[in-house]
Scaffold this active site. Structure first.
Site, mmCIF file in Angstrom:
data_model
loop_
_atom_site.group_PDB
_atom_site.id
_atom_site.type_symbol
_atom_site.label_atom_id
_atom_site.label_comp_id
_atom_site.label_asym_id
_atom_site.label_seq_id
_atom_site.Cartn_x
_atom_site.Cartn_y
_atom_site.Cartn_z
ATOM 1 N N CYS A 160 -1.172 4.294 -1.150
ATOM 2 C CA CYS A 160 -2.438 4.962 -0.852
ATOM 3 C C CYS A 160 -3.528 3.941 -0.574
ATOM 4 C CB CYS A 160 -2.846 5.854 -2.027
ATOM 5 S SG CYS A 160 -1.874 7.358 -2.156
ATOM 6 N N CYS B 219 -5.017 -9.755 5.257
ATOM 7 C CA CYS B 219 -5.550 -8.406 5.355
ATOM 8 C C CYS B 219 -5.862 -7.928 3.942
ATOM 9 C CB CYS B 219 -4.568 -7.480 6.075
ATOM 10 S SG CYS B 219 -2.977 -7.312 5.240
#
Length: 395
Positions: A209, A353
């Site tokens: 998530c 990232c």
């Protein structure tokens, strides 16, 4: 016409507790008039003991609806603290709870919903060493975990103890709900999580998530369905989802239900075995946060030259970043080889990232194009914050 999915009539899981008090008759009046529930059903709920694994997106609505319904004892398993990024979907917690243990925050919220409910706090992570001890003594387990290792562990522990498990999962705008029970007390065929998913996916194959995002209201939709299944099983109302998987498509707001049958070749789980402890070494082309910190110090002193590139979106970089990096979002990497040549000017390149998933895929694409001199930060900026710069906010 395709056959209708199997429906398993529910027999009450819990015996009725003591007669209802005048205050309970008033509080649960809307339950007492329901056909098939009534006073006996409410007494069963009050006598029930339910363990909820995870006080997050799914656990939040489950806990609140079970408490409101009068489930007598609610156990909550969660070792995490409330973070501001949780508040978009984990509605059992509020702004004032940021930094508190989730089990404490949830217990406070449930006391406001129904002070009669006993909340048992398990501020620990489930493991093969403690799972049986934590689960033992409950009538039913709710699996609201957000990771695959815990889902398999909960399923296996429930199989060993022969406990029914109400399971749910969410991904972006979608969700799933089912009931697993290895050996139901009424003799109906049993099904476990391993019959639906025999083995875990490869690490990194399914975004979390945190990586993929989740529409907050989906947690309420799926969590409410899970709470509904729990109450039906406890009180013996309607048909359960045992042997069925219900899939929710949030963007189309549609539901479909499919059969889940036991795999006759699956070896039953009879014990929990702890995996051998191991320290995962960085893969080729990966840097640890400490290695990158050393490289940045050497770059600052003139001993080394390289380009550190953040491939996230601009809004993400505004929350947190590794100091000294340049932002080149993924939309600019349609031709990875051309982009890396443009940003590197012949120097080595380090990509990062949020968690390492996007930069890892980009690194694979560059390798496939025979581009050398590129590495990426294992674990992304979140690992950097955890190990090097904890003052920065997470998201």
């Amino acid at each position: 016409m395709p056959a209708e999915p199997l429906a398993v009539p529910v027999k009450p899981l819990v015996e009725p507790g003591p007669p209802l008090t005048p205050a309970q008759l008033q509080r649960y009046a809307r339950h007492l008039v329901l056909p098939d529930l009534g006073g006996d059903g409410q007494r069963r709920l009050l006598a029930a003991r339910v363990l909820v694994v995870g006080a997050g997106g799914l656990g939040s609505p489950v806990l609140q609806y079970l408490a409101a319904a009068g489930v007598g004892t609610l156990g909550v398993v969660d070792a995490d603290t409330v973070d501001v990024t949780n508040l978009q979907r984990q509605v059992v917690h509020g702004v004032d709870d940021v930094g508190r243990l989730k089990v404490d925050s949830a217990a406070s919220a449930l006391a406001r919903v129904n002070p009669e409910v006993r909340v048992v706090r398990h501020a620990e992570r489930l493991s093969s060493a403690n799972a049986l001890e934590v689960l033992r003594g409950y009538d039913l387990v709710v699996d609201g975990a957000d990771n695959f290792p815990t889902r398999y562990l909960v399923s296996d522990a429930c199989e060993v103890l022969n406990l029914p498990c109400v399971w749910g999962s969410i991904f972006r705008y979608d969700g799933q709900v089912s009931v697993f029970w290895a050996h139901p007390h009424d003799g109906t065929p049993g099904v476990t999580y391993r019959d639906l998913h025999p083995s875990p996916p490869a690490p990194g194959a399914v975004p979390s998530c945190e990586q993929a995002g989740v529409f907050g209201a989906v947690c309420g939709t799926i969590g409410s369905a899970m709470a509904f299944e729990v109450l039906k099983l406890l009180a013996g109302v309607g048909d359960s989802l045992l042997g069925r998987l219900t899939v929710f498509d949030g963007q189309r707001f549609s539901w479909r239900t499919i059969d889940v049958r036991a795999d006759p070749s699956r070896v039953p789980v009879t014990s929990l075995e702890a995996p051998a402890a191991a320290v995962e070494a960085p893969a080729a082309g990966e840097l640890t946060p400490s290695e990158l910190a050393t490289m940045l110090r050497e770059r600052d002193s003139g001993e080394r030259d390289f380009v550190l590139v953040d491939v996230r979106e601009e809004w993400e970089a505004q929350i947190c970043a590794v100091p000294g990096s340049s932002l080149v979002p993924m939309a600019h990497w349609a031709d990875p080889a051309q982009t890396v040549r443009a940003v590197s000017a012949g120097r080595p390149v380090v990509l990062y990232c949020k968690s390492g998933a996007r930069s890892g895929r980009l690194l694979d694409a560059l390798r496939a194009a025979d581009v050398d001199g590129v590495t990426h930060l294992r674990g992304g900026v979140l690992a950097w914050i955890d190990e090097i710069d904890p003052a920065q906010p997470r998201y």
